[in-house]
Design an enzyme around this catalytic site. Structure first.
Site, PDB file in Angstrom:
ATOM      1  N   GLU A 173      -6.095   1.354  -6.215  1.00  0.00           N
ATOM      2  CA  GLU A 173      -6.285   2.806  -6.247  1.00  0.00           C
ATOM      3  C   GLU A 173      -4.973   3.501  -5.903  1.00  0.00           C
ATOM      4  O   GLU A 173      -4.285   3.100  -4.971  1.00  0.00           O
ATOM      5  CB  GLU A 173      -7.382   3.183  -5.229  1.00  0.00           C
ATOM      6  CG  GLU A 173      -7.703   4.644  -5.209  1.00  0.00           C
ATOM      7  CD  GLU A 173      -7.975   5.192  -6.617  1.00  0.00           C
ATOM      8  OE1 GLU A 173      -8.883   4.706  -7.290  1.00  0.00           O
ATOM      9  OE2 GLU A 173      -7.237   6.116  -7.046  1.00  0.00           O
ATOM     10  N   CYS A 202      -0.908   4.334   4.177  1.00  0.00           N
ATOM     11  CA  CYS A 202      -0.540   3.364   3.141  1.00  0.00           C
ATOM     12  C   CYS A 202       0.905   2.872   3.226  1.00  0.00           C
ATOM     13  O   CYS A 202       1.142   1.680   3.372  1.00  0.00           O
ATOM     14  CB  CYS A 202      -0.812   3.943   1.762  1.00  0.00           C
ATOM     15  SG  CYS A 202      -2.573   4.160   1.452  1.00  0.00           S
TER      16      CYS A 202
END
Ligand code: NAD
Length: 450
Positions: free
Chosen positions: A153, A265
């Protein structure tokens, strides 16, 4: 064709993806082990802050296209497609991705499979994880009929719904024809919008995600180092960024100098990629350096504030505007504000802070700071105010009001939101990032060597 989709993990990625798939017309069940989260979702409460998500979930929940449960077995038993969207944080101590949540979810999924099912890792997982997921499913349920696909994603928090609906690309890692047909159906509404579906091998797909994040982290770190140089040589980093960004080979995005990248992230993904490189005897030295430079930078930001306060903050009050790693999220994971606040506290400062959405999360990860009710409350009694996160509400501050609440006059702008002239006109001593052209008067020309 409407598919039965199960999303394992209902956090930022699982919930946004689940809600968007439901909005495409699929029938979605979001599963989470966190009973409290599931109960809140069933009550119509969204546990995270993400613009537009509440409405999207509510509409699709009312239409009966999305439901929330802790009962993984029942959900998976009726699924055509099961996405794994659980967390993959850094493993404590060594920086490898911690895959324990992925593998625990895999075992539960395996035991519950009935009929042909496509199992998809949407979590960011190191290259080879899909192979291990496949092995675990086979071992746990030898009769199962399934394929394992990688579908990383790329959504960004703060713009997640838009990113999901209008992705630059959808990467699908599988060479299995049955799985390819199902994945085309999953993303059919997007392909109608001509979003490119890119099919590759599973390992390649896994690596694309890490290589993409590492490149972006490197780009940010590059401009941050250029900003430091600009300060020394009397150049303006924003003009440099524009000047290089207009070159299509470079591109304008991710060239905003600031306090260093953070978030859920980049920090963990760069570290995990470094580990993969080392383990495979293919060290990624650029990324190793990126990680080190960025870590130092976050700590250096506290020193920058201390310097702006004359070199000593003991007993002084410093106000922080913004805490989250970027605007429009409540996510505090690895936010630069954590290192900045800690550095100031270590220097003996009293730290007051305000963030529009991040204070609940911040209170869990930063101890010893005082939370304020808005920007002007932050400034109350402060010697210096630091703009840490560029939320919109900090872009149009009433500078006179801010200044009159303070006892001092420091303003450190870590996001280059303001111009020196306007801050100085309001009586502040202003410092920002990489705008060395403002120091030109005090710099000397380079020596000419014959
Ligand atoms: P998150 O921590 O917000 O959510 C993970 C959820 O999974 C939690 O609610 C947790 O309770 C649940 N969970 C854990 N184990 C479970 C299990 N066995 N069964 C059911 N639920 C379980 O994480 P996130 O930010 O959504 O990230 C998920 C993955 O997506 C990570 O690998 C991340 O790197 C990746 N990713 C995140 C983003 C982002 O912007 N947050 C973007 C792209 C990719």
């Amino acid at each position: 064709m409407s598919l039965k989709i199960v999303m394992i993990g209902s956090g930022y990625v699982g919930l946004v993806s689940g809600a968007c798939f439901a909005d495409f017309g699929h029938s979605v069940i979001c599963v989470d082990v966190d009973e409290n989260k599931v109960a809140r979702l069933n009550d119509g409460e969204i546990p995270i802050f993400e613009p537009g998500l509440e409405d999207l979930v509510r509409t699709n929940h009312l239409a009966g296209r999305i439901e929330f449960t802790t009962d993984l077995t029942a959900a998976v038993a009726q699924a055509d497609v099961v996405f794994i969207a659980v967390g993959t944080p850094s493993r404590r101590g060594d920086g490898h991705a911690d895959l324990s949540y992925v593998y625990a979810a895999t075992k539960s999924i395996a035991a519950a499979l009935t009929g042909y099912t496509v199992i998809i890792t949407k979590s960011t997982v190191p290259v080879g994880t899909g192979d291990e997921v496949e092995r675990i499913v086979r071992e746990t349920n030898p009769g199962a009929d399934f394929s394992v696909v990688s579908n990383p994603e790329f959504l960004r928090e703060g713009a997640a719904i838009d990113d999901f609906r209008r992705p630059d690309r959808v990467v699908i890692g599988t060479e299995d024809d049955r799985a390819i047909a199902v994945m085309e159906e999953v993303y059919r509404p997007l392909s109608l919008n001509t979003a490119p579906l890119m099919f590759t091998g599973r390992r390649t797909a896994e690596l694309i995600k890490y290589a993409g994040n590492a490149f972006l982290a490197m780009k940010i770190t590059f401009i941050n180092e250029v900003a430091d140089l600009c300060e020394k040589v009397g150049a303006d980093v924003q003009a440099v960024a524009r000047g290089i960004g207009l070159d299509n080979r470079i591109g304008k995005k991710f060239l905003n100098a600031g306090p260093g990248y953070g978030g859920s992230c980049f920090p963990k993904d760069t570290l995990a990629l470094v580990k993969t490189g080392q383990d495979n005897d293919a060290p990624l030295r650029l990324i190793e350096t990126t990680v080190a430079v960025n870590d130092q930078r976050k700590r250096a930001m506290a020193r920058r504030v201390i310097a702006a306060c004359g070199g000593n903050v003991r007993g002084r009050t410093i106000g922080l505007l913004g805490l989250t790693f970027k605007p429009n999220t409540d996510d505090m994971r690895d936010a630069p504000a954590i290192a900045i606040a800690q550095g100031l506290l270590d220097g003996g400062a009293h730290v007051r802070a305000y963030d529009p959405e991040g204070m609940a999360q911040a209170s869990k990860v930063i101890e010893g700071i005082e939370f304020a009710s808005d920007a002007y409350d932050v400034a109350e009694g402060a010697d210096c105010v630091v703009l840490v996160t560029e939320w919109n509400e900090f872009r149009t501050l009433d500078l006179d009001r801010l200044k009159s609440a303070m006892t001092g006059h420091g303003f450190v702008d870590l996001r280059n939101v303001y111009r020196r002239e306007e801050l100085e006109a309001a009586g502040f001593t202003y410092s920002s990032i990489g705008r060395g052209d403002e120091n030109r008067g005090v710099l000397t020309a380079p020596e000419v060597t014959a």
